[in-house]
Design an enzyme around this catalytic site. Structure first.
Site, mmCIF file in Angstrom:
data_model
loop_
_atom_site.group_PDB
_atom_site.id
_atom_site.type_symbol
_atom_site.label_atom_id
_atom_site.label_comp_id
_atom_site.label_asym_id
_atom_site.label_seq_id
_atom_site.Cartn_x
_atom_site.Cartn_y
_atom_site.Cartn_z
ATOM 1 N N SER A 176 0.726 -1.428 -0.357
ATOM 2 C CA SER A 176 -0.124 0.312 -0.028
ATOM 3 C C SER A 176 1.362 0.977 -0.091
ATOM 4 C CB SER A 176 -1.074 0.038 0.967
ATOM 5 O OG SER A 176 -0.010 0.228 2.334
ATOM 6 N N GLN A 200 1.460 4.746 1.820
ATOM 7 C CA GLN A 200 1.251 3.945 2.889
ATOM 8 C C GLN A 200 2.480 4.958 4.294
ATOM 9 O OE1 GLN A 200 3.792 0.743 5.065
ATOM 10 N NE2 GLN A 200 2.562 0.145 3.254
ATOM 11 N N HIS A 224 4.322 5.968 8.061
ATOM 12 C CA HIS A 224 3.987 5.636 9.342
ATOM 13 C C HIS A 224 3.884 6.934 10.746
ATOM 14 C CE1 HIS A 224 4.318 1.892 7.969
ATOM 15 N NE2 HIS A 224 6.583 1.872 7.280
ATOM 16 N N LYS A 247 7.128 4.515 13.569
ATOM 17 C CA LYS A 247 8.102 2.659 13.211
ATOM 18 C C LYS A 247 9.231 3.608 12.198
ATOM 19 C CE LYS A 247 6.900 -0.628 10.681
ATOM 20 N NZ LYS A 247 5.403 -1.730 9.789
ATOM 21 N N GLU A 304 12.067 3.435 9.711
ATOM 22 C CA GLU A 304 12.173 2.140 8.847
ATOM 23 C C GLU A 304 13.430 1.689 7.859
ATOM 24 O OE1 GLU A 304 8.854 0.299 7.508
ATOM 25 O OE2 GLU A 304 8.605 0.789 5.940
ATOM 26 N N HIS A 322 5.799 5.980 1.255
ATOM 27 C CA HIS A 322 6.231 5.104 0.534
ATOM 28 C C HIS A 322 5.211 4.321 -0.325
ATOM 29 C CE1 HIS A 322 6.226 3.669 4.928
ATOM 30 N NE2 HIS A 322 6.357 2.904 3.950
ATOM 31 N N ARG A 344 -2.768 3.677 6.124
ATOM 32 C CA ARG A 344 -2.660 3.658 4.501
ATOM 33 C C ARG A 344 -3.829 4.441 3.913
ATOM 34 N NH1 ARG A 344 -2.914 -1.745 7.463
ATOM 35 N NH2 ARG A 344 -1.165 -2.507 7.172
ATOM 36 N N LYS A 402 -6.746 -3.827 2.216
ATOM 37 C CA LYS A 402 -6.870 -3.263 3.320
ATOM 38 C C LYS A 402 -7.595 -2.089 4.281
ATOM 39 C CE LYS A 402 -2.394 -6.324 4.813
ATOM 40 N NZ LYS A 402 -1.690 -6.055 5.779
#
Length: 431
Positions: free
Chosen positions: A114, A116, A118, A141, A143, A281, A300, A306
């Site tokens: 997706s 999305q 964070h 989050k 990453e 991203h 998302r 989802k």
């Protein structure tokens, strides 16, 4: 199980079967999980993510030895760390409590994840309180994705000049957002301050992402027809080819159009991409090792079946523009490259040992997790030796020097707390 250092322990880890994962034996995740768990690979099932860590959404388990080397009970890594907090080291305990601050993963991506972002810590706490079933924890989050194969992603917004080209060349976007909104972008100049540029981009992206389903269907149909006609007489751009691929995976999805607004990043094996909080991203294709703060929070808004939270995503983004930084790692010894993102929680080492070689991972003040991607060898401490092979995952306590050796060759990754966190100036501040 007191304060005594328990040495290296083996982990049994969790697999995720999200529908974007590669199927069966095509997936590195499937092979890793099969070797790690002893389970048979199911050829028709997707294997998307292999989780190594203590998050409740996909916990790893410590294999507790019984007697003289016998295999015993499984205890969740989270519970085991709570029983043995000294394995984290003093600095990690003071900063994060009796919790592993990072989550380590391997991803096998067959189709786009997706669009999305964070949340940062403040927003994560709010979202978790409002919808704990969707937002699983109250942590941020950040990453990093380290390419194992060639790896494709969308990451961050394109720069203003590229955005202007998009509005000139993609009339379907202008049809959705309206000419007035498009004109705002076209009249942003280099002399305008950053705040105004971000406001204009925010308006454009929000208008696009909130469009109704009937309009999406109509506009994407026009887009696909136009690109199909163009392909008959001219070569499509890389982004146009990507958009056609995304539309086949997610028909009538607004994320197909949104892809034009994001940077198309293609990593070669050994290159890494890091993502801070509130940055948009979407991973597209390939296999990577991923490390992040211990969280499972994802907001998302496109390219997904989802739950979508479009309003939250549009309101939370930084709207920074420009191509993301690509990390190539720094050489820490002849066989190892270290990847250090600007986040305290984690760093990643990639070690490739040719046959009949060895290397030392110096002791660090925080914990580590090692995963063997290929080959076999040994991990040794001053007092023990573990034979390791593909699929083995091992937790190494703080302040433990490790010697890795292989007779026939071995490929492994290590995740640990960012070494810069332990530098005297930062470490003192963390206290």
């Amino acid at each position: 199980m007191g304060a005594e250092n328990p040495g290296i322990v083996r982990l049994k880890c969790c697999v995720k079967d999200y529908d974007w994962g590669k199927l069966g034996k095509e997936s590195s995740v499937a092979w890793l999980h099969a070797k790690n768990s002893g389970e048979v690979i199911r050829d028709d099932d997707p294997y998307a993510e292999f989780w190594m860590g203590s998050h409740d959404s996909g916990p790893s388990y410590v294999v507790v030895p019984v007697g003289n080397g016998g295999s015993g009970d499984l205890v969740s890594l989270k519970e085991w760390i709570e029983r043995n907090p000294a394995v984290l080291g003093d600095g990690v305990l003071k900063k994060w409590g009796p919790n592993l601050p990072f989550l380590f993963k391997v991803l096998s991506v067959a189709k786009a994840l997706s669009i999305q972002a964070h949340p940062d810590k403040d927003l994560a706490a709010i979202l978790h309180k409002q919808e704990p079933g969707v937002y699983k924890d109250d942590n941020h989050k950040p990453e990093m994705a380290l390419a194992v194969t060639q790896f494709e992603a969308l990451c961050g917004f394109v720069g203003i000049e590229e955005l202007e080209r998009v509005l000139h060349n993609v009339p379907e976007i202008v049809e959705v957002i309206g000419s007035a909104c498009a004109d705002q972008v076209l009249h942003v100049s280099k002399q305008d301050d950053e705040k105004k540029s971000k406001e204009v981009l925010r308006n454009l992206f929000t208008e696009l992402m909130l469009v109704n389903k009937a309009t999406i269907s109509d506009v994407i149909s026009k887009l696909i027809s136009r690109l199909s006609r163009k392909r008959e007489v001219a070569e499509l751009t890389d982004k146009e080819q990507l958009v056609l691929k995304l539309e086949k995976q997610y028909p009538e999805d607004i994320g197909v159009l949104a892809a034009f607004l994001l940077n198309y990043v293609r990593l070669n094996p050994g290159e890494a991409l890091y993502l801070g909080a509130n940055e948009p991203h979407a991973y597209i294709y390939g296999e990577c090792v991923e490390c992040m703060a211990t969280s499972d929070n994802v907001v998302r808004a496109g390219l997904t079946p989802k739950h979508r939270d479009v309003q939250t995503l549009c309101s939370m983004l930084t709207y920074n523009q420009g191509f993301p930084e690509i990390l190539s790692g720094v050489v820490s010894n002849p066989f190892t490259r270290k990847y250090i993102p600007p986040f305290d929680e984690f760093e990643v080492d990639h070690c490739v040992l040719p046959k009949e070689t060895s290397t030392v991972f110096s002791e660090v003040p925080g914990p580590s997790i090692y995963v063997v991607m290929a080959g076999a060898g040994t991990l040794c401490t001053a007092s023990s030796e573990e034979c390791i092979t593909e699929g083995d995952v091992l937790f190494v306590p703080a302040n433990t020097e490790i010697t890795a050796a292989s007779d026939s060759g071995m490929n492994l990754y290590r995740a640990g707390v960012n070494s810069q966190f332990f530098e005297p100036s930062k470490f003192a501040a963390s206290k």
